[in-house]
Design a protein around this motif. Structure first.
Motif, PDB file in Angstrom:
ATOM      1  N   LEU A   1      60.112  45.257  64.828  1.00  0.00           N
ATOM      2  CA  LEU A   1      59.914  46.314  64.265  1.00  0.00           C
ATOM      3  C   LEU A   1      60.571  46.447  62.736  1.00  0.00           C
ATOM      4  CD1 LEU A   1      59.989  48.790  67.282  1.00  0.00           C
ATOM      5  CD2 LEU A   1      58.100  47.797  66.202  1.00  0.00           C
ATOM      6  N   LEU A   2      59.812  46.866  61.733  1.00  0.00           N
ATOM      7  CA  LEU A   2      60.419  46.845  60.665  1.00  0.00           C
ATOM      8  C   LEU A   2      60.131  48.512  59.967  1.00  0.00           C
ATOM      9  CD1 LEU A   2      61.614  45.687  57.859  1.00  0.00           C
ATOM     10  CD2 LEU A   2      59.106  44.775  57.285  1.00  0.00           C
TER      11      LEU A   2
ATOM     12  N   VAL B   1      55.116  40.711  64.643  1.00  0.00           N
ATOM     13  CA  VAL B   1      55.919  41.635  63.650  1.00  0.00           C
ATOM     14  C   VAL B   1      55.096  42.840  63.334  1.00  0.00           C
ATOM     15  CG1 VAL B   1      56.888  41.495  61.179  1.00  0.00           C
ATOM     16  CG2 VAL B   1      57.085  39.664  62.960  1.00  0.00           C
ATOM     17  N   VAL B   2      55.677  44.258  63.265  1.00  0.00           N
ATOM     18  CA  VAL B   2      55.077  45.359  63.228  1.00  0.00           C
ATOM     19  C   VAL B   2      55.950  46.270  62.252  1.00  0.00           C
ATOM     20  CG1 VAL B   2      54.375  47.541  64.375  1.00  0.00           C
ATOM     21  CG2 VAL B   2      54.411  45.438  65.665  1.00  0.00           C
ATOM     22  N   ARG B   3      54.964  46.596  60.926  1.00  0.00           N
ATOM     23  CA  ARG B   3      55.569  47.644  60.056  1.00  0.00           C
ATOM     24  C   ARG B   3      55.473  49.079  60.608  1.00  0.00           C
ATOM     25  NH1 ARG B   3      52.284  46.234  56.010  1.00  0.00           N
ATOM     26  NH2 ARG B   3      53.516  45.191  54.616  1.00  0.00           N
ATOM     27  N   MET B   4      56.308  49.750  60.479  1.00  0.00           N
ATOM     28  CA  MET B   4      56.127  51.142  60.650  1.00  0.00           C
ATOM     29  C   MET B   4      56.116  51.933  59.197  1.00  0.00           C
ATOM     30  SD  MET B   4      58.910  51.686  63.725  1.00  0.00           S
ATOM     31  CE  MET B   4      60.265  51.395  62.782  1.00  0.00           C
ATOM     32  N   PRO B   5      54.915  52.461  58.959  1.00  0.00           N
ATOM     33  CA  PRO B   5      54.689  53.209  57.941  1.00  0.00           C
ATOM     34  C   PRO B   5      55.641  54.432  57.587  1.00  0.00           C
ATOM     35  CG  PRO B   5      52.638  52.732  58.659  1.00  0.00           C
ATOM     36  CD  PRO B   5      53.918  52.368  59.664  1.00  0.00           C
ATOM     37  N   GLY B   6      56.278  54.587  56.414  1.00  0.00           N
ATOM     38  CA  GLY B   6      56.963  55.610  55.930  1.00  0.00           C
ATOM     39  C   GLY B   6      58.382  55.640  56.777  1.00  0.00           C
ATOM     40  N   GLN B   7      58.697  54.412  57.169  1.00  0.00           N
ATOM     41  CA  GLN B   7      60.028  54.474  57.885  1.00  0.00           C
ATOM     42  C   GLN B   7      61.220  53.527  57.244  1.00  0.00           C
ATOM     43  OE1 GLN B   7      60.417  56.821  60.162  1.00  0.00           O
ATOM     44  NE2 GLN B   7      58.421  57.430  59.991  1.00  0.00           N
ATOM     45  N   GLY B   8      62.192  53.864  57.428  1.00  0.00           N
ATOM     46  CA  GLY B   8      63.457  52.856  56.950  1.00  0.00           C
ATOM     47  C   GLY B   8      64.139  52.505  58.337  1.00  0.00           C
ATOM     48  N   HIS B   9      65.460  52.518  58.193  1.00  0.00           N
ATOM     49  CA  HIS B   9      66.349  52.167  59.417  1.00  0.00           C
ATOM     50  C   HIS B   9      66.748  53.259  60.362  1.00  0.00           C
ATOM     51  CE1 HIS B   9      68.803  49.082  60.847  1.00  0.00           C
ATOM     52  NE2 HIS B   9      69.885  49.693  61.011  1.00  0.00           N
ATOM     53  N   LEU B  10      66.139  54.456  60.053  1.00  0.00           N
ATOM     54  CA  LEU B  10      66.719  55.403  60.832  1.00  0.00           C
ATOM     55  C   LEU B  10      65.782  56.117  61.676  1.00  0.00           C
ATOM     56  CD1 LEU B  10      69.571  56.728  58.589  1.00  0.00           C
ATOM     57  CD2 LEU B  10      69.848  55.069  60.425  1.00  0.00           C
ATOM     58  N   ALA B  11      64.804  55.489  62.126  1.00  0.00           N
ATOM     59  CA  ALA B  11      63.542  56.088  62.462  1.00  0.00           C
ATOM     60  C   ALA B  11      64.045  56.919  63.977  1.00  0.00           C
ATOM     61  CB  ALA B  11      62.379  55.151  62.843  1.00  0.00           C
TER      62      ALA B  11
END
Length: 289
Positions: free
Chosen positions: A211-212, A238-248
């Motif tokens: 997760l990225l 490999v999955v991108r999480m839109p609008g997120q950084g390291h602290l989801a």
């Protein structure tokens, strides 16, 4: 109900959300504990029990202890997984690791793959992550200055702006973070001293998701390290999480829970179909889905 594991005289505390079926075990990274991950646990739509490990150095678990290293963490998690598998009467667990906890989860899985059905890693890290801040963190640790340690990890390790750190200091979160910073210097020192050949894990034969946070793609310190993991683990989804950084887990726990649930759902279908699900990916510096 399993709530505590002992290893070599150190107590490792666990929280457990009730459920029936294959358990999910969550391994937080630095500056985090089970309480900080509870909003994610509350939002998870999974049938099985959910465990969160309070790694050593976090109340109510025991101290880091002498000779602490990343290997200590791997041995701890190895023991915890044995105990969870035995207590739940299952063949293996779904394992999730975040940041520092992601590296520990990966290496533990490689050591004892029979204990792990699926592995999900959210922006894991590897050395030389945080190396430039180690001297300042050690000085803060020697002085017992937890306030300074929180400032360093946010500004000089995670790369947040001075304005962000100033705003954070004015919130109740700052006081929550201070005790979590107590083991920080030794944890990052241990990480810097731990040699990891990520390519050695490329052959792991189990459902694996990376997760990225999309805001970190290609951006140090987390995005460039993530790209190393993605390159070394070619079988991973490999999955991108839109609008997120390291602290989801703190900023969007329901969104993170949804992505974890999707990863576990895909892992279940992998097993049922006897193969790996096809994945349609987008474009970018990291191939993401």
């Amino acid at each position: 109900m399993l709530q505590q594991v002992e290893r070599e005289g150190v107590s490792l505390a666990l929280t457990r959300r009730d459920g029936s079926g294959r358990p999910l075990v969550i391994v937080p990274g630095v500056m985090a504990d089970a309480a900080g991950w509870q909003p994610v646990v509350d939002a998870l739509d999974v049938a099985g029990p959910v465990y969160v490990l309070n790694r050593r150095g976090r109340t109510p678990s025991g101290p880091l202890g002498p000779g602490y290293s990343v290997r200590t963490e791997i041995d701890d998690l190895d023991r915890v997984l044995d105990e969870v598998v035995a207590a739940e009467g299952v063949a293996g667990v779904d394992l999730f690791g975040w940041s520092f906890g992601g590296l520990v989860a990966l290496e533990t899985t490689a050591r004892r793959p029979g204990n792990v059905h699926s592995l999900t890693l959210y922006e894991p890290v590897v050395r030389p992550f945080g190396r430039d801040a180690l001297d300042a963190l050690r000085e803060a640790d020697a002085a017992g200055d937890l306030d300074r340690a929180v400032e360093i990890v946010n500004r000089d390790v995670s790369g947040f702006s001075e304005e962000y750190v100033a705003r954070l200091r004015q919130t109740p979160v700052w006081e929550v973070l201070k005790p979590l910073a107590a083991p920080l210097a030794r944890e990052l020192t241990a990480l810097d001293g731990h040699v990891t050949d990520l390519r050695a894990f490329g052959g792991l034969d189990l459902p694996l998701t990376l997760l990225l946070g999309a805001e970190n793609e290609g951006v140090p310190p987390y995005g460039d390290v993530f790209a190393e993991f993605a390159s070394a683990l070619p079988r991973a989804h490999v999955v991108r999480m839109p609008g997120q950084g390291h602290l989801a887990h703190a900023q969007s726990p329901a969104e993170l829970a949804r992505h974890i649930g999707q990863a576990l759902g895909a892992a279940g279908r992998d097993t049922a179909d006897g193969g790996v699900l096809p994945v349609r990916c987008g474009t970018g510096s990291v191939q993401v889905c």
